[in-house]
Every structure is written in structure tokens, then in C-alpha cells.
Design a protein around this motif. Structure first.
Motif, short mmCIF file in Angstrom:
data_model
loop_
_atom_site.label_atom_id
_atom_site.label_comp_id
_atom_site.label_asym_id
_atom_site.label_seq_id
_atom_site.Cartn_x
_atom_site.Cartn_y
_atom_site.Cartn_z
N GLU A 19 13.74 -30.26 -19.50
CA GLU A 19 14.96 -30.46 -18.71
C GLU A 19 16.16 -30.49 -19.66
O GLU A 19 16.18 -31.27 -20.62
N CYS A 20 17.13 -29.63 -19.39
CA CYS A 20 18.31 -29.53 -20.27
C CYS A 20 19.29 -30.67 -19.95
O CYS A 20 19.66 -30.87 -18.79
N LEU A 21 19.73 -31.37 -20.98
CA LEU A 21 20.66 -32.47 -20.82
C LEU A 21 22.08 -32.13 -21.26
O LEU A 21 23.05 -32.66 -20.74
N ARG A 22 22.19 -31.22 -22.25
CA ARG A 22 23.52 -30.86 -22.77
C ARG A 22 23.40 -29.53 -23.51
O ARG A 22 22.30 -28.95 -23.60
N GLY A 29 20.66 -24.81 -24.91
CA GLY A 29 20.35 -25.99 -24.13
C GLY A 29 19.56 -26.98 -24.95
O GLY A 29 18.73 -26.59 -25.78
N GLY A 31 17.12 -30.44 -24.70
CA GLY A 31 16.34 -31.40 -23.92
C GLY A 31 15.36 -32.11 -24.85
O GLY A 31 15.39 -31.91 -26.07
N TYR A 32 14.48 -32.91 -24.27
CA TYR A 32 13.52 -33.65 -25.08
C TYR A 32 12.12 -33.51 -24.48
O TYR A 32 11.95 -33.53 -23.25
N HIS A 33 11.14 -33.35 -25.35
CA HIS A 33 9.75 -33.27 -24.92
C HIS A 33 8.92 -34.11 -25.87
O HIS A 33 8.92 -33.86 -27.08
N PRO A 45 22.65 -27.33 -18.65
CA PRO A 45 22.46 -28.73 -18.25
C PRO A 45 22.08 -28.86 -16.78
O PRO A 45 22.69 -28.23 -15.90
N GLY A 46 21.07 -29.69 -16.52
CA GLY A 46 20.57 -29.91 -15.17
C GLY A 46 19.40 -29.03 -14.81
O GLY A 46 18.66 -29.32 -13.86
N ILE A 48 15.67 -27.11 -15.33
CA ILE A 48 14.36 -27.31 -15.94
C ILE A 48 13.79 -25.93 -16.24
O ILE A 48 13.69 -25.08 -15.35
N SER A 74 22.34 -25.38 -11.55
CA SER A 74 23.62 -25.38 -12.25
C SER A 74 24.60 -24.47 -11.52
O SER A 74 24.37 -23.26 -11.41
#
Length: 451
Positions: A19-22, A29, A31-33, A45-46, A48, A74
Motif C-alpha cells: 500500500e502506497c503511503l507517499r 511510491g 510503502g512498507y512490507h 498514494p492510497g 495497493i 487515486s
């Protein structure tokens, strides 16, 4: 190395959901995994995305976007108009609406100043990014490389692979046509030429630079056969409008092969000669806006003596001459310094003086104390000795023009430690659809008196 010291092997080429946060300052993009920062080009952002990991480190990884679960999440996603977008790598943001790219570029500048420079932004005037009404076909320069099929294209990002295109939307339609015709005619008969550069001024004249050229007579003979096509000496045939062709030999020396030697560009009412190896901002429309901001900030406190460090062909130096009694320009590139001196004479500006040499070695030779210093260094930023020298000199104002928020923030942090305060920040979108952003910073002396 014993078994315990062996580096950990990562399972790359695996598929995950992110999931992209910024957006990162490169336009990817983020995100965190499993707690690991994951960078994915093309994800907004927003959203997946289904992502294939191709590079993995201890604390971060990079992935290739396979698909977006719901591309309507988005509202800022748009269809990139370029046919090679995503392959070329020259643009990173064509999938994002243009107004939103300006929002992110302002954020990237502010984040770097806070995180790297430790600049407290509460008392700083941070303006919105200056964008373009029509953010296409803005580049006045393109550099192209020969592929194995003897066709020209861009180097793919972080690769020597040649990406061919029918129409690059960042350069003008005439430049696209020049490229095609030069490729079809010249490259077939001159296989030694590996790279060519095209420039175009706002009057529609072009400059063609070929390299390497170690047998100028051979190339000149070929160009002679194409004279009416390339130079437009035939009044009925000026299709290309290229006014000069230069060759660069293996030693890096330019030689005029055919056409007139002067290639000129007008900026803010002044006319500048540009040599084939001299630097010139690639976006003439945004250059006018950028330099206008510098002049407006310089006007607020009439300066008797101004230093323009990393002065290039003298674009900012000569513009500042009307605001000061004396302006000094320092530039390392000898071709640019020669152009700058010619430009001063051509524009009948007498209260300027240019010095050739590395800025960190040359500025100490100026015996006039500056009231205002303007810096426009390359992407690597200013040399530390330059910053330390300014702290000792304590000019009242410093205007810093930067094309890299990271090195800008680093340098501002050093100046801040020496008694300067950031007052105003103006981002400028010099390179639409890319992750690059220009910024202008106004700093004032807070009265610090160091040792």
C-alpha cells in the motif's frame, strides 16, 4: 569470513502487496512490507499494488509494479501520453496529474530542509511551486546516443540500453524532426559518431553537436553535401533551421564544422552567446520565472557589491548588474567564462567582472566585500570551503539557487550554523514530469559574529 559473518541472502523476484503511503523524491511510491520501506515506481498514494521485488537490502527494497488493485482509488492518476513512458525512465511522474506533481515537489523541498538541513520551517515563507501553463515540449536541449542498430535514442535510466522513440514530448516538434533527418542522413555515412546533442533557442535556431569527431574534414565534407538541409543556406529550404554544427574530439575540444559560430538565447531582455559545452538552463520559460524571482529578492536591499558564484555564461550576473555598482562572477568552465565576457560586451554592461577557476579557490581573490552573494552550484552543491568562506565574510544576504533539494539542505544547514536564517523558499518546476525540482532560497545574516 566464517559462517556467521556471511551476508544474508534475500529472496528477490518474489511477489508482494504494497500500500502506497507517499511519494519519494525520485517520484516512486513508498510503502512498507514487514516493516521494510518498499519503493515502487508508478504506484500512487492510497493505491495497493501487486509488486515484484527485484532489489532487496537490509532496511529497504525496490519493486516493479505489476498491477494496481483499484486504479480509481487515486483521483490524481492519469494516463501517460508518452508511448515509451515506463521504459525510458527520463520521466517519473506522467501518471500523476500535473497540479499534484507541484504539490509533491514543494513537499520534497520542505522535507529535505527539515530532515537534512535541520531548518525550522515555522518562521519560513514557503511558497507554492511555480509551474507551467503548458508543461510539455519545454526542453531546449537533448542528448542522444547511437544504438547497435545505428538508430538514436535516450539512455534508459541507470542503463546503457538505448530507448528509441517516435516523438519525445519534452522536446519541440522541430527538434524531433531534426533528430530523425540527421539520423537518416548523417549517421549512415559517419559510423564513428556515437552521440549527438541538439539545442534550440527561442528564435527556433538549432545547434548540432557531434562526438567524437577526430576527422573534421571528413565530417565537414558530409555536411557540405547536406548544407541546404542542415543550415538552410538555400532560402527556399530551411526545414531544419540548424545554424551551426560542432564536433567534439576525444580530448573534449569543440570545433566549428559548418555554419555560424554564434548561438544566442534571449533571457529577460538580454542576449547571451552559448558555446556547445557551456551550461544553459534547459527550460527557457521557467528560467525567466526563476531569474525574475532572484532579481526581485535582490532588489529588496540595494547592494553595492554582488558576487555570483558558479556564474556559468553570466545569465544571472548580467541581470544583476542593473541592481548593483559591481558584480563579480566566478565559473570553472573556461568556455562559459569566455561566453560570459563576450555577453557582457555584447549587452554593453561594464560593471561586471568574470574570474575563471574553481569557486573554492578563486573567491578569496576578490578584494571587494559582498553585500549580496548568489550561488547557483551544480547538483553536487557548493564546496564546503565556499560555505565556510561566506560564514567568515558574513554578507547581508545570500540567495541560493539549487537543482537538488538534498545537497541544498546540507549546505543551508552549514550556513545556518554560521549565523544565517532561511527566510523564504520558492520551488520552481524546471523539469515537469520528472522527480527533479529547482528551489530558490533567501537567507539573511542574523548578526552572528563567529571566531
Amino acid at each position: 569470513m566464517n559462517r556467521k559473518e556471511r551476508p544474508k541472502r534475500f529472496n528477490i523476484e518474489r511477489i508482494i502487496e504494497v500500500e502506497c503511503l507517499r511519494l519519494s523524491s525520485e517520484g516512486a511510491g513508498v510503502g512498507y512490507h514487514d516493516g521494510k520501506a518498499t519503493f515502487v515506481a508508478g504506484l500512487l498514494p492510497g493505491e495497493i499494488g501487486e509488486v515484484q521485488i527485484f532489489e532487496e537490502k537490509k532496511s529497504w527494497q525496490r519493486g516493479r509494479l505489476i498491477s494496481v488493485q483499484d486504479a480509481t482509488v487515486s483521483s490524481q492518476r492519469v494516463n501517460p501520453p508518452c508511448t515509451v513512458y515506463g521504459v525510458c525512465g527520463g520521466c517519473q511522474l506522467q501518471h500523476l496529474s500535473y497540479p499534484e506533481t507541484l504539490v509533491w515537489k514543494k513537499r520534497w523541498v520542505a522535507d529535505n530542509l527539515t530532515r537534512i538541513g535541520k531548518i525550522a520551517m515555522d518562521n519560513v515563507l514557503m511558497y507554492s511551486t511555480i509551474g507551467m501553463e503548458d508543461p510539455w515540449r519545454y526542453r531546449n536541449k537533448g542528448r542522444f546516443h547511437r544504438g547497435e542498430d545505428h538508430r538514436l535514442g535516450y539512455h534508459q535510466e541507470k542503463s546503457n540500453t538505448i530507448v528509441r522513440f517516435k516523438d519525445c514530448l519534452l522536446i519541440s516538434e522541430p527538434m524531433n524532426q531534426w533528430l530523425k533527418e540527421v539520423e537518416d542522413i548523417l549517421l549512415k555515412e559517419a559510423p564513428e559518431i556515437k552521440t549527438l546533442t541538439l539545442r534550440e533557442n527561442t528564435q527556433g535556431e538549432g545547434m548540432l553537436v557531434l562526438e567524437p569527431v577526430n576527422d573534421g574534414e571528413n565530417i565537414r565534407e558530409l555536411l557540405g553535401k547536406m548544407n541546404s538541409l542542415l543550415i538552410g543556406s538555400n532560402e527556399k529550404d530551411k526545414r531544419l533551421g540548424i545554424s551551426s554544427v560542432w564536433g567534439i574530439n576525444d580530448a573534449g575540444k569543440p570545433e566549428l564544422l559548418i555554419g555560424k559560430g554564434d548561438f544566442r538565447q534571449e533571457i529577460l531582455g538580454l542576449e547571451y552567446k552559448v558555446s556547445p559545452l557551456a551550461f544553459l538552463q534547459v527550460n527557457p520559460i521557467q528560467t525567466q520565472k526563476l531569474y525574475s524571482t532572484v532579481l526581485q529578492w535582490a532588489e529588496r536591499s540595494p547592494a553595492k557589491v554582488v558576487w555570483d558564484l558558479y556564474s556559468g555564461i553570466g545569465t544571472i550576473t548580467l541581470a544583476l548588474a542593473a541592481k548593483a555598482q559591481k558584480v563579480w562572477g566566478i565559473e570553472e568552465n573556461p568556455y562559459a567564462v569566455e561566453d560570459a565576457r563576450v555577453n557582457a560586451l555584447h549587452n554593453r554592461i561594464e560593471n561586471v567582472e568574470f574570474m575563471a577557476g574553481k569557486v573554492e579557490d578563486t573567491f578569496q581573490k576578490i578584494d571587494e566585500h559582498p553585500d549580496l552573494v548568489v550561488l547557483d552550484p551544480p547538483r553536487a552543491g557548493a564546496h564546503r570551503r565556499v560555505l565556510e568562506g561566506l560564514i567568515k565574510l558574513q554578507p547581508k544576504r545570500i540567495i541560493y539557487v539549487s537543482c537538488d533539494p538534498g545537497t541544498l539542505a546540507r549546505d543551508l544547514g552549514i550556513l545556518q550554523s554560521g549565523g544565517y536564517q532561511v527566510r523564504e523558499v520558492q520551488p520552481v518546476d524546471m523539469f515537469p514530469w520528472t522527480g527533479h525540482v529547482e528551489a530558490i532560497i533567501l537567507m539573511t545574516n542574523s548578526g552572528f559574529k563567529g571566531k
